[in-house]
Design a protein around this motif. Structure first.
Motif, PDB file in Angstrom:
ATOM      1  N   SER A  27       1.796  -2.171  62.094  1.00  0.00           N
ATOM      2  CA  SER A  27       0.455  -2.573  61.686  1.00  0.00           C
ATOM      3  C   SER A  27      -0.601  -1.790  62.460  1.00  0.00           C
ATOM      4  N   PHE A  28      -0.398  -1.663  63.760  1.00  0.00           N
ATOM      5  CA  PHE A  28      -1.352  -0.932  64.595  1.00  0.00           C
ATOM      6  C   PHE A  28      -1.398   0.535  64.201  1.00  0.00           C
ATOM      7  N   GLN A  29      -0.244   1.123  63.904  1.00  0.00           N
ATOM      8  CA  GLN A  29      -0.202   2.516  63.480  1.00  0.00           C
ATOM      9  C   GLN A  29      -0.961   2.732  62.180  1.00  0.00           C
ATOM     10  N   LEU A  30      -0.824   1.773  61.262  1.00  0.00           N
ATOM     11  CA  LEU A  30      -1.531   1.884  59.999  1.00  0.00           C
ATOM     12  C   LEU A  30      -3.040   1.860  60.215  1.00  0.00           C
ATOM     13  N   VAL A  31      -3.502   0.971  61.081  1.00  0.00           N
ATOM     14  CA  VAL A  31      -4.937   0.890  61.360  1.00  0.00           C
ATOM     15  C   VAL A  31      -5.438   2.181  61.988  1.00  0.00           C
ATOM     16  N   LEU A  32      -4.704   2.721  62.951  1.00  0.00           N
ATOM     17  CA  LEU A  32      -5.124   3.961  63.604  1.00  0.00           C
ATOM     18  C   LEU A  32      -5.108   5.146  62.644  1.00  0.00           C
ATOM     19  N   ALA A  33      -4.125   5.161  61.731  1.00  0.00           N
ATOM     20  CA  ALA A  33      -4.018   6.275  60.777  1.00  0.00           C
ATOM     21  C   ALA A  33      -5.099   6.205  59.704  1.00  0.00           C
ATOM     22  N   ASN A  34      -5.648   5.015  59.490  1.00  0.00           N
ATOM     23  CA  ASN A  34      -6.695   4.836  58.480  1.00  0.00           C
ATOM     24  C   ASN A  34      -7.860   4.074  59.113  1.00  0.00           C
ATOM     25  N   LEU A  35      -8.357   4.608  60.214  1.00  0.00           N
ATOM     26  CA  LEU A  35      -9.241   3.840  61.086  1.00  0.00           C
ATOM     27  C   LEU A  35     -10.513   3.374  60.373  1.00  0.00           C
ATOM     28  N   LEU A  36     -11.233   4.284  59.729  1.00  0.00           N
ATOM     29  CA  LEU A  36     -12.509   3.896  59.130  1.00  0.00           C
ATOM     30  C   LEU A  36     -12.334   2.887  57.995  1.00  0.00           C
ATOM     31  N   PRO A  37     -11.432   3.128  57.033  1.00  0.00           N
ATOM     32  CA  PRO A  37     -11.256   2.114  55.985  1.00  0.00           C
ATOM     33  C   PRO A  37     -10.751   0.775  56.527  1.00  0.00           C
TER      34      PRO A  37
ATOM     35  N   VAL B 151      -8.763 -15.671  48.448  1.00  0.00           N
ATOM     36  CA  VAL B 151      -8.994 -14.335  47.896  1.00  0.00           C
ATOM     37  C   VAL B 151      -8.602 -13.273  48.913  1.00  0.00           C
ATOM     38  N   LEU B 152      -8.993 -13.459  50.168  1.00  0.00           N
ATOM     39  CA  LEU B 152      -8.637 -12.491  51.205  1.00  0.00           C
ATOM     40  C   LEU B 152      -7.140 -12.496  51.491  1.00  0.00           C
ATOM     41  N   GLY B 153      -6.517 -13.674  51.446  1.00  0.00           N
ATOM     42  CA  GLY B 153      -5.079 -13.743  51.666  1.00  0.00           C
ATOM     43  C   GLY B 153      -4.311 -12.984  50.600  1.00  0.00           C
ATOM     44  N   HIS B 154      -4.637 -13.224  49.346  1.00  0.00           N
ATOM     45  CA  HIS B 154      -3.991 -12.498  48.249  1.00  0.00           C
ATOM     46  C   HIS B 154      -4.298 -11.002  48.340  1.00  0.00           C
ATOM     47  N   ALA B 155      -5.543 -10.666  48.673  1.00  0.00           N
ATOM     48  CA  ALA B 155      -5.931  -9.261  48.747  1.00  0.00           C
ATOM     49  C   ALA B 155      -5.166  -8.530  49.849  1.00  0.00           C
ATOM     50  N   THR B 156      -4.941  -9.209  50.971  1.00  0.00           N
ATOM     51  CA  THR B 156      -4.204  -8.587  52.074  1.00  0.00           C
ATOM     52  C   THR B 156      -2.783  -8.250  51.655  1.00  0.00           C
ATOM     53  N   TRP B 157      -2.164  -9.136  50.872  1.00  0.00           N
ATOM     54  CA  TRP B 157      -0.820  -8.840  50.381  1.00  0.00           C
ATOM     55  C   TRP B 157      -0.826  -7.574  49.539  1.00  0.00           C
ATOM     56  N   HIS B 158      -1.769  -7.430  48.648  1.00  0.00           N
ATOM     57  CA  HIS B 158      -1.819  -6.254  47.780  1.00  0.00           C
ATOM     58  C   HIS B 158      -2.130  -4.986  48.566  1.00  0.00           C
ATOM     59  N   LEU B 159      -2.968  -5.119  49.594  1.00  0.00           N
ATOM     60  CA  LEU B 159      -3.243  -3.960  50.438  1.00  0.00           C
ATOM     61  C   LEU B 159      -1.992  -3.549  51.202  1.00  0.00           C
ATOM     62  N   TYR B 160      -1.243  -4.526  51.673  1.00  0.00           N
ATOM     63  CA  TYR B 160       0.034  -4.236  52.347  1.00  0.00           C
ATOM     64  C   TYR B 160       0.981  -3.504  51.415  1.00  0.00           C
ATOM     65  N   ARG B 161       1.105  -3.965  50.189  1.00  0.00           N
ATOM     66  CA  ARG B 161       2.028  -3.355  49.228  1.00  0.00           C
ATOM     67  C   ARG B 161       1.632  -1.920  48.919  1.00  0.00           C
ATOM     68  N   HIS B 162       0.336  -1.655  48.954  1.00  0.00           N
ATOM     69  CA  HIS B 162      -0.123  -0.281  48.728  1.00  0.00           C
ATOM     70  C   HIS B 162       0.071   0.593  49.960  1.00  0.00           C
ATOM     71  N   ALA B 163      -0.150   0.023  51.143  1.00  0.00           N
ATOM     72  CA  ALA B 163      -0.225   0.833  52.363  1.00  0.00           C
ATOM     73  C   ALA B 163       1.130   1.120  52.994  1.00  0.00           C
ATOM     74  N   MET B 164       2.135   0.296  52.732  1.00  0.00           N
ATOM     75  CA  MET B 164       3.437   0.469  53.361  1.00  0.00           C
ATOM     76  C   MET B 164       4.533   0.560  52.311  1.00  0.00           C
TER      77      MET B 164
END
Length: 262
Positions: free
Chosen positions: A206-216, A245-258
């Motif tokens: 999770s931390f690596q993902l944030v650092l790799a996409n810091l601004l977004p 809404v944020l909970g569901h959105a986080t799942w979809h962002l996870y599915r896209h990002a990893m």
């Protein structure tokens, strides 16, 4: 379906790219899932909203309502753990599985035998650490002041020169705590629900993902914080919509990002 006993050990995820368009798409997908299964969103949000109201009322009863400021800053840090049930709902909608209450609650209950209790302990520790630091900052700036009005007219104390300085320092420290917790958990909780990984690997990923996409990702964190604060303004009731809404959105962002090999 997400079944703890059926998950084979997983390799670490492949870190993807997150753009600003992906944030908008995740929010749209989160809103769509909430509309498709509103009862689940309202149910899981209820406990979070109730907790916020009880904390506020307790502070008001003991005459320390001024602590609602650090509490309001820190309380949203625990939101991702409350969203685990929402991740499972989005996962089932994604897979076309039935939204069975018993099955979804059963999946949540089984997380106690996986890595979630440890993750919860990490999140609560950081939250309590922030409250401790908030008390220290308060004492540092206002501890030696003759605060005859702090209980009856704490707003006056807050807008004084030292009060405003205290708020600035507290906001900076709170932002640092929020960034650390956000980076460690924003993707690790949906990852742990979806795959069989240890919590250390999940937090590092999770931390690596944030650092790799810091601004977004920082923008995503700021958006979450802003929406959570806005949701708390009408006596926490706005969280009945914001949180699912944020909970569901986080799942979809996870599915896209990893993603995973194979």
């Amino acid at each position: 379906m997400t079944q703890a006993t059926e998950l084979a050990p997983s390799p670490p995820p492949i870190i993807g790219t997150v753009g600003f368009d992906d944030l908008g798409n995740a929010l749209k997908a989160g809103w769509r899932d909430f509309r498709r299964a509103p009862a689940f969103g309202l149910f899981f949000s209820f406990f979070y909203v109730l907790g916020g109201i009880l904390i506020f009322l307790q502070l008001d009863v003991i005459g320390q309502s001024f602590w609602i400021i650090p509490m309001a800053t820190g309380f949203p840090l625990l939101a991702p753990f409350f969203a685990v049930g929402l991740y499972e709902v989005s996962h089932r909608l994604e897979q076309g599985d039935d939204l069975d209450w018993a099955a979804i609650l059963g999946v949540m209950l089984r997380q106690k035998d996986r890595q979630f209790p440890t993750m919860a302990a990490v999140m609560v520790f950081i939250f309590l650490f922030w409250l401790f630091i908030a008390h220290m900052i308060f004492a540092l700036f206002l501890g030696l002041e003759p605060m005859t009005n702090i209980l009856s007219d704490w707003q006056y104390t807050i807008i004084s020169q030292k009060g405003l300085t205290m708020l600035a320092v507290g906001t900076a420290v709170g932002a640092a705590c929020a960034f650390v917790l956000f980076s460690l958990t924003v993707m690790s909780l949906p990852l742990l629900l979806d795959r069989e990984l240890d919590f250390i690997t999940a937090m590092i990923s999770s931390f690596q993902l944030v650092l790799a996409n810091l601004l977004p990702m920082v923008s995503w964190g700021l958006l979450i914080s802003a929406l959570m604060v806005l949701g708390m303004l009408p006596f926490f009731l706005g969280l009945f919509i914001v949180l699912p809404v944020l909970g569901h959105a986080t799942w979809h962002l996870y599915r896209h990002a990893m993603s995973f090999e194979g």
